[in-house]
Design a protein around this motif. Structure first.
Motif, mmCIF file in Angstrom:
data_model
loop_
_atom_site.group_PDB
_atom_site.id
_atom_site.type_symbol
_atom_site.label_atom_id
_atom_site.label_comp_id
_atom_site.label_asym_id
_atom_site.label_seq_id
_atom_site.Cartn_x
_atom_site.Cartn_y
_atom_site.Cartn_z
ATOM 1 N N VAL A 43 0.828 -1.197 0.000
ATOM 2 C CA VAL A 43 0.000 0.000 0.000
ATOM 3 C C VAL A 43 0.867 1.255 0.000
ATOM 4 O O VAL A 43 0.514 2.272 -0.616
ATOM 5 N N ILE A 44 2.019 1.199 0.673
ATOM 6 C CA ILE A 44 2.942 2.342 0.664
ATOM 7 C C ILE A 44 3.555 2.487 -0.721
ATOM 8 O O ILE A 44 3.678 3.598 -1.246
ATOM 9 N N HIS A 45 3.928 1.358 -1.312
ATOM 10 C CA HIS A 45 4.492 1.389 -2.663
ATOM 11 C C HIS A 45 3.474 1.904 -3.672
ATOM 12 O O HIS A 45 3.809 2.667 -4.592
ATOM 13 N N ASP A 46 2.223 1.535 -3.484
ATOM 14 C CA ASP A 46 1.186 1.921 -4.440
ATOM 15 C C ASP A 46 0.761 3.376 -4.280
ATOM 16 O O ASP A 46 0.469 4.067 -5.255
ATOM 17 N N ARG A 47 0.722 3.880 -3.025
ATOM 18 C CA ARG A 47 0.206 5.227 -2.764
ATOM 19 C C ARG A 47 1.278 6.171 -2.215
ATOM 20 O O ARG A 47 0.946 7.166 -1.572
ATOM 21 N N PHE A 48 2.538 5.875 -2.492
ATOM 22 C CA PHE A 48 3.615 6.686 -1.922
ATOM 23 C C PHE A 48 3.522 8.149 -2.353
ATOM 24 O O PHE A 48 3.591 9.062 -1.524
ATOM 25 N N PHE A 49 3.384 8.391 -3.635
ATOM 26 C CA PHE A 49 3.360 9.770 -4.127
ATOM 27 C C PHE A 49 2.123 10.517 -3.622
ATOM 28 O O PHE A 49 2.183 11.720 -3.366
ATOM 29 N N GLN A 50 1.027 9.804 -3.450
ATOM 30 C CA GLN A 50 -0.160 10.446 -2.905
ATOM 31 C C GLN A 50 0.049 10.823 -1.445
ATOM 32 O O GLN A 50 -0.387 11.894 -0.999
ATOM 33 N N ALA A 83 -8.765 8.155 3.274
ATOM 34 C CA ALA A 83 -9.222 8.049 1.886
ATOM 35 C C ALA A 83 -8.704 6.777 1.225
ATOM 36 O O ALA A 83 -9.419 6.129 0.446
ATOM 37 N N ILE A 84 -7.468 6.400 1.531
ATOM 38 C CA ILE A 84 -6.892 5.183 0.952
ATOM 39 C C ILE A 84 -7.633 3.955 1.466
ATOM 40 O O ILE A 84 -7.951 3.028 0.711
ATOM 41 N N ARG A 85 -7.946 3.943 2.755
ATOM 42 C CA ARG A 85 -8.643 2.792 3.329
ATOM 43 C C ARG A 85 -10.082 2.707 2.849
ATOM 44 O O ARG A 85 -10.711 1.648 2.935
ATOM 45 N N ALA A 86 -10.632 3.834 2.351
ATOM 46 C CA ALA A 86 -11.987 3.796 1.791
ATOM 47 C C ALA A 86 -12.032 3.165 0.411
ATOM 48 O O ALA A 86 -13.104 2.789 -0.069
ATOM 49 N N ASP A 87 -10.862 3.031 -0.239
ATOM 50 C CA ASP A 87 -10.791 2.374 -1.542
ATOM 51 C C ASP A 87 -11.018 0.870 -1.357
ATOM 52 O O ASP A 87 -10.491 0.252 -0.430
ATOM 53 N N ASN A 88 -11.817 0.280 -2.247
ATOM 54 C CA ASN A 88 -12.113 -1.153 -2.132
ATOM 55 C C ASN A 88 -10.859 -2.007 -2.186
ATOM 56 O O ASN A 88 -10.789 -3.071 -1.565
ATOM 57 N N ALA A 89 -9.848 -1.542 -2.934
ATOM 58 C CA ALA A 89 -8.631 -2.341 -3.063
ATOM 59 C C ALA A 89 -7.876 -2.434 -1.743
ATOM 60 O O ALA A 89 -7.211 -3.444 -1.478
ATOM 61 N N TRP A 90 -7.948 -1.389 -0.915
ATOM 62 C CA TRP A 90 -7.174 -1.375 0.335
ATOM 63 C C TRP A 90 -8.067 -1.273 1.562
ATOM 64 O O TRP A 90 -7.600 -0.909 2.636
ATOM 65 N N ASN A 91 -9.322 -1.604 1.414
ATOM 66 C CA ASN A 91 -10.236 -1.559 2.553
ATOM 67 C C ASN A 91 -9.861 -2.628 3.570
ATOM 68 O O ASN A 91 -9.777 -3.807 3.246
ATOM 69 N N GLY A 92 -9.628 -2.197 4.813
ATOM 70 C CA GLY A 92 -9.244 -3.128 5.867
ATOM 71 C C GLY A 92 -7.792 -3.029 6.283
ATOM 72 O O GLY A 92 -7.378 -3.712 7.227
ATOM 73 N N ILE A 93 -7.002 -2.192 5.625
ATOM 74 C CA ILE A 93 -5.591 -2.062 5.993
ATOM 75 C C ILE A 93 -5.433 -0.888 6.968
ATOM 76 O O ILE A 93 -6.024 0.174 6.778
ATOM 77 N N TYR A 94 -4.691 -1.093 8.044
ATOM 78 C CA TYR A 94 -4.556 -0.064 9.079
ATOM 79 C C TYR A 94 -3.101 0.165 9.470
ATOM 80 O O TYR A 94 -2.559 1.251 9.286
ATOM 81 N N TRP A 95 -2.501 -0.873 10.027
ATOM 82 C CA TRP A 95 -1.213 -0.706 10.699
ATOM 83 C C TRP A 95 -0.133 -0.215 9.741
ATOM 84 O O TRP A 95 0.706 0.608 10.128
ATOM 85 N N GLU A 96 -0.100 -0.695 8.534
ATOM 86 C CA GLU A 96 0.968 -0.331 7.611
ATOM 87 C C GLU A 96 0.981 1.169 7.335
ATOM 88 O O GLU A 96 2.046 1.812 7.350
ATOM 89 N N LEU A 97 -0.186 1.752 7.105
ATOM 90 C CA LEU A 97 -0.267 3.192 6.845
ATOM 91 C C LEU A 97 0.149 3.993 8.063
ATOM 92 O O LEU A 97 0.954 4.934 7.957
#
Length: 432
Positions: free
Chosen positions: A92-99, A387-401
Motif C-alpha cells: 500500500v505504501i508502494h502503491d500510494r507513496f506519491f499520494q 481516503a486510501i482505506r476507503a478504496d475497495n482495493a485497500w479496505n481493511g488495511i490499518y497498521w501499515e499506513l
C-alpha cells in the motif's frame, strides 16, 4: 626493639584497572547491572523487548512490497510464508507513496515542491548553523516568497508585491522613529497591513497585465500528504518564534496598552484548543476580509497555527527571562545600553539558551498537531490514510499506513530533538 621507618625509594608501577570497570564490561555494570534492583529491571526489560521483537520483526520483514490490493497481498503472504503467518502489506505504501507525499498535486509539477524543499534546507542552514556565511541570510529572508510562489504558482508579481509590503513597513518605521518611537512601531505594522489587504492585489494584477510573468496555478485543495504538513509546520514554527519573543517582551513591558494586549492575547490563545482555531480559520476568518477576497485555506491555517504556537512560545521565553538573575539587567544598565541593546546583546541570548528545551518541545508538538487539519478538510497524511482505506482495493488495511506515517513524523521530530541537544551543548558555557 627499635623500628626503622619505611621510606619509599621508587614509584610503584601502575596496575591495570579492574576488568569490571572499563570497556564493555564496565559499561554494562554501570548502566545495566549496577546493583540487584537494576539487574532485575534490566533482565525483565530485555525479556519484554525480545518478546516484542519476536512478533514485530517477522511481521515487518516477512512482508509484501508489490501488490495491487490487500486481498492479493494476503494471498502472496499465505503462498510464500504459510497460512499462519501475518506479515505486513507494505504494497500500500508502494502503491500510494506519491499520494501520501504530495496529495493531489499534479504529478508533472512534482519538481516544484521538490525544489521548494531543497531551497528550504538551504534557507534554514545559515539560521541553524552559525559557521555558515552570514550573507546566506539574505536568501533565508527571501525564501518564503520564493517557496510560496513555487508551490502555489501564479504571477511573479504577487510575491514581489508581498515583499514590497515589508519594505514599506521598514521605511515607515525609519521615518516614523524620527518623530516618535511608538508612532514608528504603529506605522511599521499598519502600513504593510493596509498594503497587503487593499493595494497589493490590484497592483500585482495590473503589473501582470502589462508584463505577464508566472507559472501554472495550483489550488490549495490539491495540496496534501506530508507536503502540506511540512508547509504548515515549518512556516508556523519559523514565524511563531519571533512573534513569541515580542509577546514575551510585551508582557513584561511598562507600557500598559502593549502589556494588556500581550497578556490578553496569550491567555486567550492558550485557553482555546487548536482545533477551535482551525474551525475559525476554515469558516469565520473570511467574514473579516473585504468582499470578494479569496483567502487561501492553507494560509488561514498557517496563520492560526502560528498564533497558537506563538502564545506558548511567549510563555516559555518568559520563563527563561524570569530565570535570569537581576544582576544581568543591572549589568546592562551599568554599560549604558538602552532597552533594545540590552535585550539583543545580554538578556535575550541568555533567556533563549535557558528556554531551548521548552521551545523545541513546543515546536515538536506543533508539528505533530498539523495532523488536526484533516478535520477541516485538508488531506494531510492522516486524512489521506482514511481516503486510501476507503478504496475497495485497500479496505481493511490499518497498521501499515499508520506505522509509515508515524515513522516519517518520528524522523522530523527526532531531528528537531537532536538539533536541540546540539544547540544546548554548543551554548553550554557553564563548568561541570
Amino acid at each position: 626493639m627499635a623500628f626503622e621507618p619505611y621510606v619509599r625509594t621508587q614509584m610503584l608501577d601502575p596496575k591495570p584497572a579492574p576488568v569490571t570497570s572499563v570497556g564493555p564490561a564496565g559499561w554494562l555494570k554501570r548502566n545495566l547491572f549496577d546493583g540487584p534492583g537494576n539487574s532485575v529491571l534490566t533482565l525483565v526489560t530485555m525479556v519484554a523487548i525480545f518478546l516484542l521483537l519476536a512478533h514485530l520483526l517477522p511481521w515487518m520483514f516477512l512482508s509484501v512490497w508489490n501488490a495491487d490490493s490487500l486481498a492479493e497481498c494476503r494471498q502472496i503472504i499465505d503462498e510464500t510464508y504459510g497460512l499462519d503467518h501475518s506479515g505486513a502489506c507494505w504494497a500500500v505504501i508502494h502503491d500510494r507513496f506519491f499520494q501520501l507525499v504530495y496529495g493531489f498535486y499534479p504529478s508533472e509539477l512534482y519538481w516544484r515542491p521538490n525544489l521548494t524543499f531543497v531551497l528550504m534546507l538551504v534557507a534554514l542552514a545559515p539560521v541553524l548553523f552559525t559557521h555558515l556565511p552570514r550573507k546566506m541570510m539574505i536568501f533565508s529572508a527571501l525564501f518564503p516568497f520564493i517557496g510560496a510562489w513555487l508551490l502555489w504558482g501564479g504571477s511573479i508579481w504577487t510575491p514581489l508585491a508581498a515583499l514590497a509590503g515589508f519594505a514599506l513597513g521598514g521605511a515607515a518605521y525609519r521615518y516614523g522613529s524620527a518623530v516618535n518611537g511608538i508612532l514608528a512601531i504603529a506605522a511599521a505594522v499598519l502600513v504593510p497591513v493596509i498594503w497587503w489587504i487593499f493595494l497589493m492585489g490590484p497592483i500585482a494584477r495590473g503589473l501582470h497585465a502589462v508584463i505577464p510573468l508566472g507559472i501554472e496555478v495550483v489550488e490549495s485543495n490539491q495540496f496534501g500528504g506530508f507536503m502540506v504538513s511540512i508547509v504548515i509546520g515549518i512556516t508556523a514554527i519559523t514565524l511563531s518564534l519571533p512573534l513569541g519573543i515580542m509577546l514575551a517582551l510585551g508582557r513584561q513591558t511598562n507600557l500598559f496598552i502593549v502589556r494588556a494586549f500581550s497578556v490578553g492575547f496569550i491567555e486567550f490563545i492558550r485557553g482555546v484548543p487548536l482545533i477551535t482555531l482551525l474551525f475559525v480559520a476554515s469558516t469565520l476568518l473570511n467574514y473579516f476580509m473585504p468582499p470578494g477576497t479569496n483567502f487561501d485555506l492553507v494560509v488561514r491555517v498557517i496563520i492560526m497555527a502560528t498564533l497558537f504556537s506563538s502564545a506558548y512560545i511567549a510563555e516559555v521565553i518568559r520563563g527563561g527571562l524570569a530565570a535570569l538573575p537581576k544582576g544581568q539587567y543591572e549589568a546592562a544598565d551599568s554599560l549604558g545600553l538602552d532597552y533594545w541593546q540590552a535585550q539583543r546583546l545580554i538578556i535575550m541570548p541568555q533567556a533563549l539558551k535557558i528556554a531551548i528545551p521548552g521551545i523545541v518541545s513546543t515546536f515538536i508538538g506543533l508539528f505533530k498537531d498539523t495532523t488536526l487539519v484533516s478535520i477541516i478538510g485538508i488531506l494531510d497524511p492522516i486524512g489521506l490514510s482514511n481516503a486510501i482505506r476507503a478504496d475497495n482495493a485497500w479496505n481493511g488495511i490499518y497498521w501499515e499506513l499508520f506505522v509509515f506515517i508515524g515513522f516519517v513524523f518520528f524522523i522530523f521530530c527526532f531531528s528537531m530533538s537532536r538539533y536541540s541537544m546540539y544547540l544546548e551543548r554548543k551554548l553550554n558555557t557553564g563548568h561541570r
